[in-house]
Design an enzyme around this catalytic site. Structure first.
Site, PDB file in Angstrom:
ATOM      1  N   LYS A   1       0.831  -1.199   0.000  1.00 58.40           N
ATOM      2  CA  LYS A   1       0.000   0.000   0.000  1.00 58.40           C
ATOM      3  C   LYS A   1       0.867   1.252   0.000  1.00 58.40           C
ATOM      4  O   LYS A   1       0.395   2.335  -0.241  1.00 58.40           O
ATOM      5  CB  LYS A   1      -0.927  -0.004   1.219  1.00 58.40           C
ATOM      6  CG  LYS A   1      -2.094  -0.951   1.019  1.00 58.40           C
ATOM      7  CD  LYS A   1      -3.122  -0.811   2.103  1.00 58.40           C
ATOM      8  CE  LYS A   1      -4.223  -1.863   1.888  1.00 58.40           C
ATOM      9  NZ  LYS A   1      -4.834  -2.306   3.105  1.00 58.40           N
TER      10      LYS A   1
HETATM   11  N1  GLU Z   1      -7.737  -7.265   6.630  1.00 56.97           N
HETATM   12  C1  GLU Z   1      -6.765  -8.129   6.035  1.00 56.97           C
HETATM   13  C2  GLU Z   1      -5.891  -7.377   5.064  1.00 56.97           C
HETATM   14  O1  GLU Z   1      -6.225  -6.299   4.632  1.00 56.97           O
HETATM   15  C3  GLU Z   1      -7.384  -9.271   5.251  1.00 56.97           C
HETATM   16  C4  GLU Z   1      -8.135 -10.178   6.109  1.00 56.97           C
HETATM   17  C5  GLU Z   1      -8.615 -11.443   5.433  1.00 56.97           C
HETATM   18  O2  GLU Z   1      -8.988 -11.398   4.242  1.00 56.97           O
HETATM   19  O3  GLU Z   1      -8.651 -12.456   6.127  1.00 56.97           O
HETATM   20  O4  GLU Z   1      -4.845  -7.843   4.721  1.00 56.97           O
END
Ligand code: GLU
Ligand code: ZN
Length: 327
Positions: A264
């Site tokens: 990101k």
């Molecule tokens: N929130 C996590 C991320 O942005 C992904 C969680 C998931 O898909 O289990 O990497």
């Protein structure tokens, strides 16, 4: 078999981004694939915002993620902006739910406080297992058997403990990923007893994601292959909490020109420059689809047209062919 989803249960999939920055093309491709897996199965799709790690959350990132996903033409049946039967869909609004579920683990004596600092653990721990290498070093179990008196002494020194799940020493976790095939991990050897709630009081991703996926009745988890090594830990949590285990599909990550993962932080990798250059949503969807071999390069397509062209089985075959040649 317990834990298997009955065949007549509708598919419920999700995309669960963390609002730590704008979604880059890698995130967007994962979102598109998660959405396609659900929609080609005539299933439901849920958007959940994983914003527990407050220090890493960026202002307005959630609104921007939602508007980027909508701009591309993706839709969801439940989510933070539209609500739904399992609301709230933003993790920071679900703290009471995590507390309740944590209490169940505490009552079952599956959790213990750990007073170690990261530096202490790194000193004692063996290096993490090569390919499965989670960012954290393996926890050697230092605080597993502290007596009440030892705990009190550590509390008195002012240290805030994290909470860890006790992991059976010899338990081999095995599951069938739709794309990666059979995955096995001896969690005790790779990560050891792992953190459920951090010492700063923040619930760990591993715990919150399981509680939410289970309570939101999600039965199909499609996400990036970077999370493959987390899934065995999550399966232990599903079992500890008595929740049915969903189906998993870990999709290949988008690599940059150097063959490294997008992050990101690489600001130019989001939708903004493409939009500024006049690209349409259909062109971007076409580009994302081509990058994972769903289409030849150069085609423009709407997400709904893409749904018409694939079955879930075809998606699996294409994703598998990608990992065979890519890695
Ligand atoms: N929130 C996590 C991320 O942005 C992904 C969680 C998931 O898909 O289990 O990497
Ligand atoms: Zn410890």
């Amino acid at each position: 078999m317990p834990g298997l989803t009955p065949p007549d249960t509708p598919v419920r999939g999700r995309y669960a981004p963390s609002p730590t920055g704008d979604l880059h093309l890698g995130n967007l491709r994962t979102a598109l694939l998660a959405w396609l897996y659900a929609r080609t199965a005539r299933g439901q799709f849920v958007l959940r915002i994983e914003d527990l790690d407050r220090p890493r959350v960026r202002p307005h990132a959630t609104e921007r993620m939602i508007s980027d996903l909508r701009w591309l033409g993706l839709d969801w049946d439940e989510g933070p902006d539209i609500g739904g039967p399992h609301a709230p869909y933003t993790q920071s609004e679900r703290i009471d739910i995590y507390r309740q579920q944590l209490q169940r683990l505490i009552d079952a004596d599956l959790v213990y406080p750990c007073y170690c600092t990261r530096a202490e653990i790194t000193r004692v721990a063996s290096a993490p297992h090569e390919d499965e290498g989670p960012a954290e070093p393996r926890y050697p179990g230092t605080c597993r058997t502290l007596t009440q008196a030892q705990r009190r002494a550590r509390e008195a020194s002012g240290r805030q403990p994290s909470l860890r799940l006790r992991v059976d020493d010899e338990r081999l976790v095995s599951f069938a990923d739709l794309i990666a095939g059979t995955v096995q991990q001896r969690v005790s050897r790779v990560v050891g007893d792992f953190i459920i709630r951090r010492s700063d009081g923040i619930f760990a991703y591993q715990f919150a994601v399981v509680v939410d996926d289970a309570l939101m009745r999600l039965n199909q988890i499609v996400r990036g292959a970077d999370l493959l090594s987390s899934t065995p830990r999550q399966i232990l949590l599903y079992k500890a909490l008595g929740f049915p285990i969903p189906t998993f599909a870990h999709v290949p990550l988008v690599l940059d020109e150097q063959g490294k993962r997008f992050s990101k932080r690489s600001a130019s990798a989001g939708l903004e420059p493409l939009r500024a250059a006049g690209r349409t949503p259909a062109q971007v969807i076409g580009q994302l689809a081509a990058s994972c071999r769903l289409l030849p390069t150069g085609e423009s397509i709407n997400p709904s047209e893409l749904v018409q062209r694939f079955t879930p089985v075809a998606l699996n075959d294409i994703m598998r062919s990608m990992i065979q040649t890519n890695i």
